[in-house]
Every structure is written in structure tokens, then in C-alpha cells.
Design a protein around this motif. Structure first.
Motif, PDB file in Angstrom:
ATOM      1  N   ALA A  59      43.453  25.254 -37.013  1.00 21.12           N
ATOM      2  CA  ALA A  59      42.989  26.387 -37.546  1.00 21.12           C
ATOM      3  C   ALA A  59      42.629  26.401 -39.107  1.00 21.12           C
ATOM      4  O   ALA A  59      41.558  26.841 -39.356  1.00 21.12           O
ATOM      5  CB  ALA A  59      44.001  27.469 -37.293  1.00 21.12           C
ATOM      6  N   VAL A  60      43.264  25.712 -39.910  1.00 21.59           N
ATOM      7  CA  VAL A  60      42.812  25.382 -41.356  1.00 21.59           C
ATOM      8  C   VAL A  60      41.624  24.608 -41.466  1.00 21.59           C
ATOM      9  O   VAL A  60      40.700  24.777 -41.959  1.00 21.59           O
ATOM     10  CB  VAL A  60      43.987  24.631 -42.109  1.00 21.59           C
ATOM     11  N   PHE A  61      41.592  23.537 -40.441  1.00 20.85           N
ATOM     12  CA  PHE A  61      40.491  22.472 -40.520  1.00 20.85           C
ATOM     13  C   PHE A  61      39.038  23.272 -40.117  1.00 20.85           C
ATOM     14  O   PHE A  61      38.081  23.250 -40.458  1.00 20.85           O
ATOM     15  CB  PHE A  61      40.321  21.425 -39.685  1.00 20.85           C
ATOM     16  N   THR A  62      39.184  24.360 -39.044  1.00 24.14           N
ATOM     17  CA  THR A  62      38.226  24.875 -38.657  1.00 24.14           C
ATOM     18  C   THR A  62      37.866  26.052 -39.642  1.00 24.14           C
ATOM     19  O   THR A  62      36.442  26.371 -39.638  1.00 24.14           O
ATOM     20  CB  THR A  62      38.617  25.789 -37.151  1.00 24.14           C
ATOM     21  N   GLU A  63      38.921  26.717 -40.234  1.00 24.53           N
ATOM     22  CA  GLU A  63      38.388  27.827 -41.188  1.00 24.53           C
ATOM     23  C   GLU A  63      37.574  27.048 -42.215  1.00 24.53           C
ATOM     24  O   GLU A  63      36.613  27.614 -42.971  1.00 24.53           O
ATOM     25  CB  GLU A  63      39.534  28.387 -41.676  1.00 24.53           C
ATOM     26  N   ALA A  64      38.180  26.006 -42.952  1.00 24.34           N
ATOM     27  CA  ALA A  64      37.431  25.121 -43.865  1.00 24.34           C
ATOM     28  C   ALA A  64      36.005  24.750 -43.538  1.00 24.34           C
ATOM     29  O   ALA A  64      34.945  24.822 -44.137  1.00 24.34           O
ATOM     30  CB  ALA A  64      38.309  23.956 -44.174  1.00 24.34           C
ATOM     31  N   SER A  65      35.892  24.324 -42.117  1.00 19.72           N
ATOM     32  CA  SER A  65      34.291  23.952 -41.543  1.00 19.72           C
ATOM     33  C   SER A  65      33.751  25.064 -41.639  1.00 19.72           C
ATOM     34  O   SER A  65      32.396  25.393 -42.042  1.00 19.72           O
ATOM     35  CB  SER A  65      34.341  23.256 -40.342  1.00 19.72           C
TER      36      SER A  65
END
Length: 90
Positions: A59-65
Motif C-alpha cells: 500500500a505504501v509503494f502504491t501510495e508513493a507512486s
């Protein structure tokens, strides 16, 4: 301290040095973290494992992207997390 402990890893040392220096030139795009994390979650699910940290990391990687870091180096995650930390309400 981390580099002298059992928690030391090449990837951690490399990314942290570049993140602290503000070097976000693409070497391993944020989208690579998204893909690898998604594949790891799929592999874990295939053997019946479901851990909360993997899902949160994905979720964090998706939010950052989604916040515009998709084409930046994965070291840019440090910049994004720091910005979020400073804008959080107490």
C-alpha cells in the motif's frame, strides 16, 4: 549503527545514503518495488500465508507512486515518507 548490526543490508545502506543525499535519480523505479511486493504477496497467498507487513508495504509503494514518485528511484520513498511525517497532525 544499523550498518554495524545484524540488520545491515546492501540495499538498505545504498538507498539510505542516496536518500539522505537527495539523490533520487532512477536506478530502480518505485514501480519495481510495487511489482516485486505484489509478486511476493501473491506467492505468500499461494501457500496460505497472509502477513500484515507485506500488505502495508504494498500500500505504501502504491501510495508513493500515485503521489508522483513512480518514475523516481525507490530511494525517493524516504522523501515521501518524511514529507508525510511532517504533515501529520499530532
Amino acid at each position: 549503527m544499523i550498518e554495524q548490526s545484524s540488520g545491515q543490508s546492501w540495499i538498505g545502506s545504498d538507498r539510505m545514503r542516496r536518500a539522505l543525499a537527495g539523490d533520487y535519480a532512477p536506478r530502480a523505479h518505485m514501480t519495481l518495488l510495487e511489482k516485486d511486493t505484489r509478486l511476493a504477496l501473491q506467492a505468500a497467498a499461494a501457500v496460505g500465508f497472509s502477513g500484515p507487513l507485506g500488505a502495508r508495504a504494498a500500500a505504501v509503494f502504491t501510495e508513493a507512486s500515485d503521489a508522483g514518485l513512480a518514475a523516481q528511484d525507490d530511494a525517493a520513498l524516504f522523501k515521501w515518507l518524511t514529507r508525510r511525517l511532517h504533515t501529520m497532525e499530532p
